[in-house]
Design a protein around this motif. Structure first.
Motif, PDB file in Angstrom:
ATOM      1  N   SER A  14      13.224  18.101 -15.924  1.00 28.13           N
ATOM      2  CA  SER A  14      13.671  19.316 -16.599  1.00 28.13           C
ATOM      3  C   SER A  14      15.179  19.466 -16.481  1.00 28.13           C
ATOM      4  O   SER A  14      15.793  19.003 -15.508  1.00 28.13           O
ATOM      5  N   LEU A  15      15.763  20.089 -17.474  1.00 25.49           N
ATOM      6  CA  LEU A  15      17.205  20.326 -17.468  1.00 25.49           C
ATOM      7  C   LEU A  15      17.604  21.108 -16.230  1.00 25.49           C
ATOM      8  O   LEU A  15      18.625  20.816 -15.601  1.00 25.49           O
ATOM      9  N   ARG A  16      16.791  22.089 -15.856  1.00 26.90           N
ATOM     10  CA  ARG A  16      17.113  22.913 -14.692  1.00 26.90           C
ATOM     11  C   ARG A  16      17.102  22.100 -13.401  1.00 26.90           C
ATOM     12  O   ARG A  16      17.984  22.232 -12.568  1.00 26.90           O
ATOM     13  N   THR A  17      16.090  21.226 -13.248  1.00 23.88           N
ATOM     14  CA  THR A  17      16.001  20.419 -12.029  1.00 23.88           C
ATOM     15  C   THR A  17      17.201  19.487 -11.891  1.00 23.88           C
ATOM     16  O   THR A  17      17.818  19.395 -10.826  1.00 23.88           O
ATOM     17  N   THR A  18      17.538  18.787 -12.963  1.00 21.66           N
ATOM     18  CA  THR A  18      18.687  17.878 -12.916  1.00 21.66           C
ATOM     19  C   THR A  18      19.984  18.646 -12.678  1.00 21.66           C
ATOM     20  O   THR A  18      20.836  18.222 -11.898  1.00 21.66           O
ATOM     21  N   SER A  19      20.122  19.788 -13.334  1.00 27.11           N
ATOM     22  CA  SER A  19      21.326  20.601 -13.170  1.00 27.11           C
ATOM     23  C   SER A  19      21.452  21.105 -11.736  1.00 27.11           C
ATOM     24  O   SER A  19      22.544  21.108 -11.156  1.00 27.11           O
ATOM     25  N   GLN A  20      20.335  21.520 -11.144  1.00 24.52           N
ATOM     26  CA  GLN A  20      20.367  21.997  -9.767  1.00 24.52           C
ATOM     27  C   GLN A  20      20.726  20.878  -8.809  1.00 24.52           C
ATOM     28  O   GLN A  20      21.477  21.089  -7.847  1.00 24.52           O
ATOM     29  N   PHE A  21      20.220  19.674  -9.063  1.00 20.69           N
ATOM     30  CA  PHE A  21      20.534  18.532  -8.210  1.00 20.69           C
ATOM     31  C   PHE A  21      22.037  18.274  -8.195  1.00 20.69           C
ATOM     32  O   PHE A  21      22.651  18.125  -7.142  1.00 20.69           O
ATOM     33  N   VAL A  22      22.639  18.224  -9.381  1.00 19.40           N
ATOM     34  CA  VAL A  22      24.072  17.972  -9.486  1.00 19.40           C
ATOM     35  C   VAL A  22      24.866  19.163  -8.940  1.00 19.40           C
ATOM     36  O   VAL A  22      25.876  18.990  -8.244  1.00 19.40           O
ATOM     37  N   PHE A  23      24.395  20.362  -9.232  1.00 20.89           N
ATOM     38  CA  PHE A  23      25.056  21.580  -8.764  1.00 20.89           C
ATOM     39  C   PHE A  23      25.158  21.614  -7.241  1.00 20.89           C
ATOM     40  O   PHE A  23      26.204  21.937  -6.681  1.00 20.89           O
ATOM     41  N   TRP A  24      24.070  21.262  -6.564  1.00 22.89           N
ATOM     42  CA  TRP A  24      24.097  21.299  -5.104  1.00 22.89           C
ATOM     43  C   TRP A  24      24.892  20.147  -4.516  1.00 22.89           C
ATOM     44  O   TRP A  24      25.463  20.268  -3.422  1.00 22.89           O
ATOM     45  N   MET A  25      24.984  19.034  -5.210  1.00 25.61           N
ATOM     46  CA  MET A  25      25.908  17.975  -4.773  1.00 25.61           C
ATOM     47  C   MET A  25      27.343  18.484  -4.826  1.00 25.61           C
ATOM     48  O   MET A  25      28.130  18.288  -3.893  1.00 25.61           O
ATOM     49  N   LEU A  26      27.689  19.130  -5.924  1.00 32.78           N
ATOM     50  CA  LEU A  26      29.028  19.686  -6.068  1.00 32.78           C
ATOM     51  C   LEU A  26      29.283  20.743  -5.006  1.00 32.78           C
ATOM     52  O   LEU A  26      30.379  20.822  -4.431  1.00 32.78           O
ATOM     53  N   GLY A  27      28.271  21.550  -4.716  1.00 31.18           N
ATOM     54  CA  GLY A  27      28.418  22.570  -3.698  1.00 31.18           C
ATOM     55  C   GLY A  27      28.631  21.982  -2.318  1.00 31.18           C
ATOM     56  O   GLY A  27      29.455  22.484  -1.532  1.00 31.18           O
ATOM     57  N   GLY A  28      27.906  20.913  -2.019  1.00 33.65           N
ATOM     58  CA  GLY A  28      28.105  20.244  -0.732  1.00 33.65           C
ATOM     59  C   GLY A  28      29.515  19.709  -0.595  1.00 33.65           C
ATOM     60  O   GLY A  28      30.148  19.822   0.466  1.00 33.65           O
ATOM     61  N   ALA A  29      30.032  19.151  -1.670  1.00 37.72           N
ATOM     62  CA  ALA A  29      31.403  18.650  -1.662  1.00 37.72           C
ATOM     63  C   ALA A  29      32.392  19.790  -1.484  1.00 37.72           C
ATOM     64  O   ALA A  29      33.354  19.687  -0.707  1.00 37.72           O
ATOM     65  N   GLY A  30      32.149  20.897  -2.185  1.00 39.45           N
ATOM     66  CA  GLY A  30      33.053  22.040  -2.087  1.00 39.45           C
ATOM     67  C   GLY A  30      33.137  22.583  -0.684  1.00 39.45           C
ATOM     68  O   GLY A  30      34.238  22.836  -0.156  1.00 39.45           O
ATOM     69  N   LEU A  31      31.985  22.762  -0.044  1.00 36.17           N
ATOM     70  CA  LEU A  31      31.963  23.288   1.319  1.00 36.17           C
ATOM     71  C   LEU A  31      32.631  22.328   2.293  1.00 36.17           C
ATOM     72  O   LEU A  31      33.428  22.738   3.136  1.00 36.17           O
ATOM     73  N   ARG A  32      32.319  21.045   2.161  1.00 34.59           N
ATOM     74  CA  ARG A  32      32.900  20.053   3.088  1.00 34.59           C
ATOM     75  C   ARG A  32      34.413  20.001   2.940  1.00 34.59           C
ATOM     76  O   ARG A  32      35.139  19.941   3.945  1.00 34.59           O
ATOM     77  N   LEU A  33      34.906  20.021   1.717  1.00 32.57           N
ATOM     78  CA  LEU A  33      36.355  19.966   1.507  1.00 32.57           C
ATOM     79  C   LEU A  33      37.035  21.234   2.011  1.00 32.57           C
ATOM     80  O   LEU A  33      38.134  21.174   2.559  1.00 32.57           O
ATOM     81  N   ALA A  34      36.385  22.377   1.847  1.00 33.30           N
ATOM     82  CA  ALA A  34      36.962  23.635   2.308  1.00 33.30           C
ATOM     83  C   ALA A  34      37.107  23.656   3.828  1.00 33.30           C
ATOM     84  O   ALA A  34      38.032  24.273   4.367  1.00 33.30           O
TER      85      ALA A  34
END
Length: 201
Positions: free
Chosen positions: A153-173
């Motif tokens: 589903s579009l939502r599942t794939t989007s959430q997967f990528v979204f949380w990868m980006l979020g993990g990167a954001g938190l780690r970089l911060a």
């Protein structure tokens, strides 16, 4: 009815903008707890009453700061993704986002102070309103162009990528300034691997 703003309306807009700018700088520098409304009023060169005229309190002001910062960040990401090919545009968006997360002001406001000051639920709603929405738009383009499978589903794939980006954001911060360029490149390489593994063409 005339659409031209009155002098009073222009003054009110300017005052509100000054308050937001001062609050953005102070919250990023001192954190949510370390910056008072009195500090914000002093830096914006307005009265404390003027701050309360535009915002109901400190949390409401901080929420507006985070939403403004996120909206501007997503506009920058979209502007950076100017390639005509959806895959290339998606990679440009990821690169622009990682660059944004390396900026001290954005990183602290969104990833460090945001969840604590707004609470988990309200902070998630803000992230979904801005970052998730942009992520889903890019994923939808990749599915439409045939780069990603439509089976998930579009939502599942989007959430997967979204949380990868979020993990990167938190780690970089959380990372010291001198280590951010190296870590940013490591995250970029890992995300390219993950996204490439999802390709079906």
């Amino acid at each position: 009815m005339s659409s031209v703003k009155s002098r009073r309306e222009m003054y009110a807009d300017a005052t509100r903008a000054a308050i937001l700018q001062a609050a953005t700088e102070l919250f990023a520098e001192r954190g949510y707890r370390g910056a008072s409304l009195e500090d914000v009023a002093a830096q914006a060169n307005v009265t404390r009453g003027a701050v309360y005229h535009h915002f109901s309190g400190k949390q409401a002001l901080f929420e507006e700061v985070v939403e403004t910062v996120e909206e501007e960040a997503m506009q920058e990401v979209l502007a950076a993704a100017d390639a005509s090919d959806p895959w290339d545009a998606g990679l440009q968006a990821v690169a622009a986002y990682l660059d944004k997360c390396c900026e001290p002001q954005y990183g602290r406001l969104v990833w460090i102070e945001g969840p604590a000051a707004l609470g988990w639920q309200k902070w998630r709603e803000c992230e979904e309103k801005y970052a998730y929405d942009v992520t889903q738009r890019f994923i939808a383009r990749l599915v439409e162009a045939g780069y990603l499978s439509a089976e998930s589903s579009l939502r599942t794939t989007s959430q997967f990528v979204f949380w990868m980006l979020g993990g990167a954001g938190l780690r970089l911060a959380e990372t010291p300034e001198e280590d951010k360029p190296r870590l940013r490149d490591e995250w970029a390489a890992l995300m390219l691997e993950a996204l490439s593994a999802l390709r079906v063409d």
